[in-house]
Motif scaffolding. Structure first.
Motif, PDB file in Angstrom:
ATOM      1  N   GLY A 236      13.189  -4.510 -38.956  1.00 39.82           N
ATOM      2  CA  GLY A 236      12.050  -4.753 -39.842  1.00 39.82           C
ATOM      3  C   GLY A 236      10.778  -4.265 -39.184  1.00 39.82           C
ATOM      4  O   GLY A 236      10.766  -3.890 -38.005  1.00 39.82           O
ATOM      5  N   VAL A 237       9.698  -4.271 -39.957  1.00 40.58           N
ATOM      6  CA  VAL A 237       8.386  -3.873 -39.456  1.00 40.58           C
ATOM      7  C   VAL A 237       7.655  -5.137 -39.005  1.00 40.58           C
ATOM      8  O   VAL A 237       7.612  -6.129 -39.738  1.00 40.58           O
ATOM      9  CB  VAL A 237       7.581  -3.132 -40.533  1.00 40.58           C
ATOM     10  N   CYS A 238       7.088  -5.100 -37.812  1.00 38.26           N
ATOM     11  CA  CYS A 238       6.593  -6.315 -37.185  1.00 38.26           C
ATOM     12  C   CYS A 238       5.118  -6.235 -36.805  1.00 38.26           C
ATOM     13  O   CYS A 238       4.588  -5.159 -36.524  1.00 38.26           O
ATOM     14  CB  CYS A 238       7.406  -6.628 -35.929  1.00 38.26           C
ATOM     15  N   LEU A 239       4.500  -7.418 -36.809  1.00 36.56           N
ATOM     16  CA  LEU A 239       3.135  -7.604 -36.341  1.00 36.56           C
ATOM     17  C   LEU A 239       3.138  -8.744 -35.315  1.00 36.56           C
ATOM     18  O   LEU A 239       4.062  -9.561 -35.307  1.00 36.56           O
ATOM     19  CB  LEU A 239       2.211  -8.007 -37.495  1.00 36.56           C
ATOM     20  N   PRO A 240       2.127  -8.816 -34.453  1.00 30.87           N
ATOM     21  CA  PRO A 240       2.017  -9.983 -33.573  1.00 30.87           C
ATOM     22  C   PRO A 240       1.923 -11.258 -34.404  1.00 30.87           C
ATOM     23  O   PRO A 240       1.228 -11.299 -35.425  1.00 30.87           O
ATOM     24  CB  PRO A 240       0.716  -9.723 -32.805  1.00 30.87           C
ATOM     25  N   PHE A 241       2.633 -12.297 -33.995  1.00 28.65           N
ATOM     26  CA  PHE A 241       2.591 -13.573 -34.702  1.00 28.65           C
ATOM     27  C   PHE A 241       1.329 -14.327 -34.286  1.00 28.65           C
ATOM     28  O   PHE A 241       1.125 -14.584 -33.097  1.00 28.65           O
ATOM     29  CB  PHE A 241       3.838 -14.385 -34.373  1.00 28.65           C
ATOM     30  N   PRO A 242       0.456 -14.702 -35.240  1.00 32.77           N
ATOM     31  CA  PRO A 242      -0.828 -15.297 -34.885  1.00 32.77           C
ATOM     32  C   PRO A 242      -0.770 -16.786 -34.583  1.00 32.77           C
ATOM     33  O   PRO A 242      -1.782 -17.391 -34.224  1.00 32.77           O
ATOM     34  CB  PRO A 242      -1.675 -15.053 -36.148  1.00 32.77           C
ATOM     35  N   GLY A 243       0.373 -17.413 -34.722  1.00 34.38           N
ATOM     36  CA  GLY A 243       0.493 -18.848 -34.505  1.00 34.38           C
ATOM     37  C   GLY A 243       0.422 -19.226 -33.030  1.00 34.38           C
ATOM     38  O   GLY A 243       0.294 -18.372 -32.143  1.00 34.38           O
ATOM     39  N   PRO A 244       0.557 -20.519 -32.746  1.00 34.67           N
ATOM     40  CA  PRO A 244       0.396 -21.027 -31.375  1.00 34.67           C
ATOM     41  C   PRO A 244       1.654 -20.973 -30.531  1.00 34.67           C
ATOM     42  O   PRO A 244       1.646 -21.434 -29.388  1.00 34.67           O
ATOM     43  CB  PRO A 244      -0.019 -22.485 -31.619  1.00 34.67           C
ATOM     44  N   ASP A 245       2.759 -20.422 -31.068  1.00 33.94           N
ATOM     45  CA  ASP A 245       4.040 -20.522 -30.370  1.00 33.94           C
ATOM     46  C   ASP A 245       3.978 -20.040 -28.922  1.00 33.94           C
ATOM     47  O   ASP A 245       4.473 -20.705 -28.011  1.00 33.94           O
ATOM     48  CB  ASP A 245       5.117 -19.732 -31.126  1.00 33.94           C
ATOM     49  N   ARG A 246       3.394 -18.874 -28.713  1.00 37.67           N
ATOM     50  CA  ARG A 246       3.378 -18.329 -27.348  1.00 37.67           C
ATOM     51  C   ARG A 246       2.586 -19.230 -26.412  1.00 37.67           C
ATOM     52  O   ARG A 246       3.015 -19.502 -25.280  1.00 37.67           O
ATOM     53  CB  ARG A 246       2.794 -16.919 -27.336  1.00 37.67           C
ATOM     54  N   SER A 247       1.422 -19.722 -26.853  1.00 38.59           N
ATOM     55  CA  SER A 247       0.606 -20.563 -25.973  1.00 38.59           C
ATOM     56  C   SER A 247       1.312 -21.882 -25.668  1.00 38.59           C
ATOM     57  O   SER A 247       1.230 -22.400 -24.551  1.00 38.59           O
ATOM     58  CB  SER A 247      -0.770 -20.832 -26.597  1.00 38.59           C
ATOM     59  N   VAL A 248       2.051 -22.420 -26.639  1.00 37.23           N
ATOM     60  CA  VAL A 248       2.798 -23.666 -26.411  1.00 37.23           C
ATOM     61  C   VAL A 248       3.930 -23.424 -25.416  1.00 37.23           C
ATOM     62  O   VAL A 248       4.130 -24.209 -24.475  1.00 37.23           O
ATOM     63  CB  VAL A 248       3.339 -24.220 -27.747  1.00 37.23           C
ATOM     64  N   VAL A 249       4.673 -22.340 -25.621  1.00 36.12           N
ATOM     65  CA  VAL A 249       5.769 -22.021 -24.700  1.00 36.12           C
ATOM     66  C   VAL A 249       5.240 -21.787 -23.289  1.00 36.12           C
ATOM     67  O   VAL A 249       5.828 -22.253 -22.295  1.00 36.12           O
ATOM     68  CB  VAL A 249       6.558 -20.785 -25.196  1.00 36.12           C
ATOM     69  N   MET A 250       4.112 -21.104 -23.168  1.00 36.63           N
ATOM     70  CA  MET A 250       3.557 -20.838 -21.845  1.00 36.63           C
ATOM     71  C   MET A 250       3.128 -22.131 -21.152  1.00 36.63           C
ATOM     72  O   MET A 250       3.268 -22.258 -19.925  1.00 36.63           O
ATOM     73  CB  MET A 250       2.374 -19.873 -21.946  1.00 36.63           C
ATOM     74  N   ARG A 251       2.632 -23.105 -21.914  1.00 35.08           N
ATOM     75  CA  ARG A 251       2.287 -24.406 -21.322  1.00 35.08           C
ATOM     76  C   ARG A 251       3.537 -25.097 -20.799  1.00 35.08           C
ATOM     77  O   ARG A 251       3.531 -25.688 -19.708  1.00 35.08           O
ATOM     78  CB  ARG A 251       1.594 -25.298 -22.352  1.00 35.08           C
ATOM     79  N   SER A 252       4.613 -25.036 -21.567  1.00 31.82           N
ATOM     80  CA  SER A 252       5.872 -25.642 -21.110  1.00 31.82           C
ATOM     81  C   SER A 252       6.386 -24.950 -19.854  1.00 31.82           C
ATOM     82  O   SER A 252       6.835 -25.607 -18.903  1.00 31.82           O
ATOM     83  CB  SER A 252       6.931 -25.573 -22.215  1.00 31.82           C
ATOM     84  N   GLN A 253       6.329 -23.620 -19.850  1.00 34.30           N
ATOM     85  CA  GLN A 253       6.835 -22.873 -18.703  1.00 34.30           C
ATOM     86  C   GLN A 253       6.010 -23.143 -17.448  1.00 34.30           C
ATOM     87  O   GLN A 253       6.554 -23.260 -16.347  1.00 34.30           O
ATOM     88  CB  GLN A 253       6.857 -21.382 -19.033  1.00 34.30           C
ATOM     89  N   ARG A 254       4.709 -23.257 -17.609  1.00 37.03           N
ATOM     90  CA  ARG A 254       3.867 -23.575 -16.461  1.00 37.03           C
ATOM     91  C   ARG A 254       4.213 -24.964 -15.921  1.00 37.03           C
ATOM     92  O   ARG A 254       4.313 -25.164 -14.705  1.00 37.03           O
ATOM     93  CB  ARG A 254       2.384 -23.509 -16.831  1.00 37.03           C
ATOM     94  N   PHE A 255       4.392 -25.916 -16.831  1.00 42.85           N
ATOM     95  CA  PHE A 255       4.725 -27.279 -16.416  1.00 42.85           C
ATOM     96  C   PHE A 255       6.035 -27.289 -15.625  1.00 42.85           C
ATOM     97  O   PHE A 255       6.135 -27.924 -14.559  1.00 42.85           O
ATOM     98  CB  PHE A 255       4.845 -28.187 -17.644  1.00 42.85           C
TER      99      PHE A 255
END
Length: 428
Positions: A236-255
């Motif tokens: 499919g044709v894709c765009l960056p997802f504007p939601g918070p998913d990446r920032s939430v995952v990065m917080r979990s990974q840092r923790f």
């Protein structure tokens, strides 16, 4: 004082709140639960409406009167339960008083906010106090961002090696006649998005205060894809997802890196469209939306005319039940890394070879905004009640991946009609 309840759903008369009440009939069937809000009459109407929908008499469900503008009422409400399920948003405006009340009462809180500024501000201001009070404050417990954050947890449990990176692709569809017109989200979700993007510039300074030390760079670095591209992973044709998913995952990974010395997973998130035309139209709409949020008059226009500026996707009425039930979603998540035979002795050590192993998983469900979200929210409350000993430490302000990595939340999510399914598509 009345007997303490296991769970109270606050904001039960709102659009998300009332469907959370509906899902509570099954998800919380083994627990003592109640609902809370400002109006006795409206709360009674919700119990009647959702009881009829669930074919269950809810007249004996306790009602608690609490007003976001009355801190004494919030504290009294928080003292009545073990876990408070907060459905009262936008959280930027209404979330913090509830957090303060829960901390004072010693009550855990879960919510469905997708507002990074709010979540990270709460972590900065209250994490230490939450640890001292042995309270868990856990946000992003709905469609934002349980599929992504627990999806990474699922990947790491099944990878049999070391994960370097994950790319996530959101796909959604509306089946049948429900796809012809009608809103896709309620005004409250639109309002949160407007204010969240308007204040996104706050995040840089906020994160400097929240994280005094930067994470080490791990190689190979996962580079973002082009702004618009065709993906071979989802065809499919894709765009960056504007939601918070990446920032939430990065917080979990840092923790997990800071508390368990686990190598953090890199991640980028995308949303998929069936054609170049559809993707370009959405991109144009997103650019216009982002531009308008930067100005007071633009925000006023967006909030006053949500149907116009969302091309009918957002409205004060919200989506019809038919549209909600016929909306399906899936996250295709492709992980790359190294097999267990190549695991390094220290998490900060660097690999000299490129990743040789891949794992592709699918996280899917239906009715993402007001079915899967409500089930996920209530399921996190259930896990706190029955598996508190598996949560990290004694408390804190945490994202869901950090909080629930060692629990059976994934199994709990898969039990319910509007639950979320996790499955392996390919393991190479």
């Amino acid at each position: 004082m009345s007997e303490k309840l296991d769970v109270i759903i606050f904001g039960a008369t709102g659009f998300t709140g009332k469907y959370t009440v509906f899902e509570a009939v099954s998800v919380l069937q083994n627990y003592r639960w109640g609902i809370a809000g400002r109006s006795q009459e409206k709360l009674e109407n919700v119990l009647q409406e959702m009881g009829a929908k669930a074919q269950k008499n809810l007249k004996d469900i306790p009602i608690i009167i609490a007003d976001i503008k009355n801190e004494a009422s919030l504290l009294a409400m928080a003292k009545r339960c073990r876990v408070l399920v907060n459905c009262c948003g936008p959280y930027r405006f209404f979330g913090e008083p509830v957090v303060r009340a829960c901390l004072e009462a010693g009550t855990h809180q879960v919510d469905v906010t997708g507002e990074p500024q709010y979540m990270e501000t709460m972590q900065l201001k209250y994490n230490k106090q939450a640890q001292e009070r042995k309270v868990f404050i856990i946000s992003a417990c709905g469609f934002d961002s349980i599929p992504a954050d627990l999806g990474v947890v699922f990947i790491e449990k099944n990878f049999d090696g070391v994960v370097n990176s994950v790319e996530s692709y959101l796909q959604s569809s509306v089946k049948g006649n429900a796809s012809r017109g009608g809103a896709g989200i309620h005004y409250g979700t639109w309002e949160s998005a407007v204010h969240g993007l308007a204040h996104s510039s706050e995040l840089k300074e906020l994160r400097k205060k929240l994280y005094e030390e930067k994470l080490p760079k791990f190689t190979p670095v996962l580079k973002p894809r082009p702004v618009i591209f065709r993906s071979e992973i989802v065809n499919g044709v894709c765009l960056p997802f504007p939601g918070p998913d990446r920032s939430v995952v990065m917080r979990s990974q840092r923790f997990l890196y800071e508390t368990e010395h686990k190598r953090p997973v890199q991640m980028h998130t995308y949303v998929t469209f069936p054609s170049w035309l559809a993707a370009m139209l959405v991109a144009l709409l997103a650019v216009s939306f982002g531009f308008l949020t930067k100005f007071t008059f633009g925000r006023r226009l967006l909030l006053k005319y949500p149907k116009v500026f969302s091309l009918g996707f957002a409205s004060h009425e919200g989506p019809t039940e038919a549209r909600m039930e016929q909306t399906h979603f899936s996250f295709i998540m492709r992980a790359k890394g190294w097999p267990s035979s190549e695991k390094l002795s220290e998490p900060t050590d660097q690999y000299t070879d490129l990743p040789t192993k891949t794992l592709t998983v699918k996280v899917s469900g239906s009715n993402p905004g007001y079915g899967a979200t409500c089930v996920a929210l209530l399921s996190t409350a259930v896990i706190i009640l029955k598996e508190n000993d598996k949560l990290p430490g004694t408390g804190g302000v945490l994202p869901p991946g950090a909080a629930f990595a060692k629990t059976s939340l994934i199994s709990e999510l898969e039990k319910h009609d509007h639950g979320i399914k996790f499955e392996i598509l390919a393991n190479k």
